[in-house]
Design an enzyme around this catalytic site. Structure first.
Site, PDB file in Angstrom:
ATOM      1  N   SER A  77       0.834  -1.208   0.000  1.00 51.17           N
ATOM      2  CA  SER A  77       0.000   0.000   0.000  1.00 51.17           C
ATOM      3  C   SER A  77       0.862   1.250   0.000  1.00 51.17           C
ATOM      4  CB  SER A  77      -0.861   0.045   1.258  1.00 51.17           C
ATOM      5  OG  SER A  77      -1.635  -1.122   1.373  1.00 51.17           O
TER       6      SER A  77
HETATM    7  N1  SAH Z   1       1.749  -5.705   4.313  1.00 48.52           N
HETATM    8  C1  SAH Z   1       2.493  -5.882   3.082  1.00 48.52           C
HETATM    9  C2  SAH Z   1       1.661  -5.773   1.839  1.00 48.52           C
HETATM   10  C3  SAH Z   1       0.582  -6.775   1.784  1.00 48.52           C
HETATM   11  S1  SAH Z   1      -0.002  -7.225   0.178  1.00 48.52           S
HETATM   12  C4  SAH Z   1       3.700  -4.952   3.030  1.00 48.52           C
HETATM   13  O1  SAH Z   1       3.939  -4.214   3.988  1.00 48.52           O
HETATM   14  O2  SAH Z   1       4.424  -5.011   2.036  1.00 48.52           O
HETATM   15  C5  SAH Z   1      -1.019  -8.549   0.729  1.00 48.52           C
HETATM   16  C6  SAH Z   1      -0.282  -9.831   1.006  1.00 48.52           C
HETATM   17  O3  SAH Z   1      -1.195 -10.741   1.583  1.00 48.52           O
HETATM   18  C7  SAH Z   1       0.259 -10.501  -0.248  1.00 48.52           C
HETATM   19  O4  SAH Z   1       1.632 -10.701  -0.113  1.00 48.52           O
HETATM   20  C8  SAH Z   1      -0.503 -11.835  -0.296  1.00 48.52           C
HETATM   21  O5  SAH Z   1       0.270 -12.892  -0.804  1.00 48.52           O
HETATM   22  C9  SAH Z   1      -0.856 -12.037   1.164  1.00 48.52           C
HETATM   23  N2  SAH Z   1      -1.983 -12.908   1.449  1.00 48.52           N
HETATM   24  C10 SAH Z   1      -3.182 -12.986   0.838  1.00 48.52           C
HETATM   25  N3  SAH Z   1      -3.969 -13.912   1.441  1.00 48.52           N
HETATM   26  C11 SAH Z   1      -3.236 -14.407   2.490  1.00 48.52           C
HETATM   27  C12 SAH Z   1      -3.490 -15.391   3.498  1.00 48.52           C
HETATM   28  N4  SAH Z   1      -4.647 -16.052   3.595  1.00 48.52           N
HETATM   29  N5  SAH Z   1      -2.524 -15.647   4.390  1.00 48.52           N
HETATM   30  C13 SAH Z   1      -1.328 -15.000   4.338  1.00 48.52           C
HETATM   31  N6  SAH Z   1      -1.029 -14.074   3.399  1.00 48.52           N
HETATM   32  C14 SAH Z   1      -1.980 -13.781   2.490  1.00 48.52           C
END
Ligand code: SAH
Length: 234
Positions: A77
């Site tokens: 984000s």
């Molecule tokens: N917080 C992150 C950005 C998150 S993007 C940062 O600081 O860079 C969202 C992430 O959630 C992605 O990497 C995706 O692979 C992960 N994701 C989606 N569903 C998930 C789940 N059920 N368990 C763990 N990770 C998940």
């Protein structure tokens, strides 16, 4: 004594191509993107001044006012949204030593911000390759106390519960039940984008005993939360 006037040009830097200065870029990011839009928690602002976002994201403008790719089709984000979620998720009594769960490690940047605030962080990521890269980046930036778990974050991580704060950084149709169960009954706070695949509402859940109070806030756009208690996907 009077110093001779030396123009910047003499040193080879024009105004347009001044030398890289991440600390200056961060100070500007904090002033223009966070403070100007209402992020006021001094601890959060200070953490954003310190964590080297350029270690976590690739690209020309690591401190730009936009989301960025982090690999495997996922995005981190824009700084404001990370700041907003962090401010909302602040546990009663502060971050210091607070057990905190992040779902969706991505680049590891949000986890680094939480660690910088003093939280005791576990972060879950479903993509093994992202988890591996994030571990390396957290290490490079000096945050060796963050635990990264590969797995389905919609099931949470009961071993580390109860959590004072849970930040879900991917969007789903509802807050997964296991996460509500792992939230500290004594004032635990959970922040998650809740809604459809196209857009969601940032939602804050506060737990007191068995009582859950949910507040819907502004619209946001996150990548999907994929898992047993989330959306389907591969
Ligand atoms: N917080 C992150 C950005 C998150 S993007 C940062 O600081 O860079 C969202 C992430 O959630 C992605 O990497 C995706 O692979 C992960 N994701 C989606 N569903 C998930 C789940 N059920 N368990 C763990 N990770 C998940």
């Amino acid at each position: 004594m009077r110093w001779p006037r030396i123009s910047r040009r003499r040193w080879g830097w024009s105004e347009a191509s001044s030398p890289p200065d991440p600390a200056r870029d961060r100070a500007r990011m904090v002033a223009e993107q966070l403070e100007a839009r209402g992020i006021s928690d001094p601890d959060v602002l200070q953490a954003f001044r310190i964590v080297p976002r350029h270690t976590f994201v690739d690209g020309d403008e690591p401190y730009g006012d936009h989301a960025m790719p982090v690999g495997s089709g996922q995005t981190i984000s824009q700084p404001y949204v990370v700041g907003r979620m962090t401010q909302l998720g602040r546990p009663r009594g502060g971050w210091d030593g607070a057990r905190t769960l992040e779902i969706g490690t991505g680049s590891g940047y949000q986890a680094a911000i939480l660690s910088e605030l003093g939280a005791d962080v576990t972060s879950m990521e479903r993509h093994e390759s992202l988890a591996k890269d994030a571990r390396q980046r957290l290490h490079d930036a000096g945050y060796d106390n963050v635990e990264i778990v590969v797995g389905d974050g919609t099931e949470g991580w009961p071993a580390g519960s109860p959590y004072r704060s849970i930040l879900v950084t991917a969007g789903g149709p509802s807050v997964p039940q296991p996460l509500l169960e792992q939230l500290d009954p004594d004032g635990g706070r959970l922040v998650m984008p809740v809604g459809g695949r196209e857009h969601q509402l940032l939602t804050l859940v506060e737990r007191n005993g068995d009582e859950l109070r949910s507040t819907e806030l502004e619209p946001v756009v996150f990548v999907p939360l994929i898992g047993r208690y989330g959306l389907r996907g591969d």
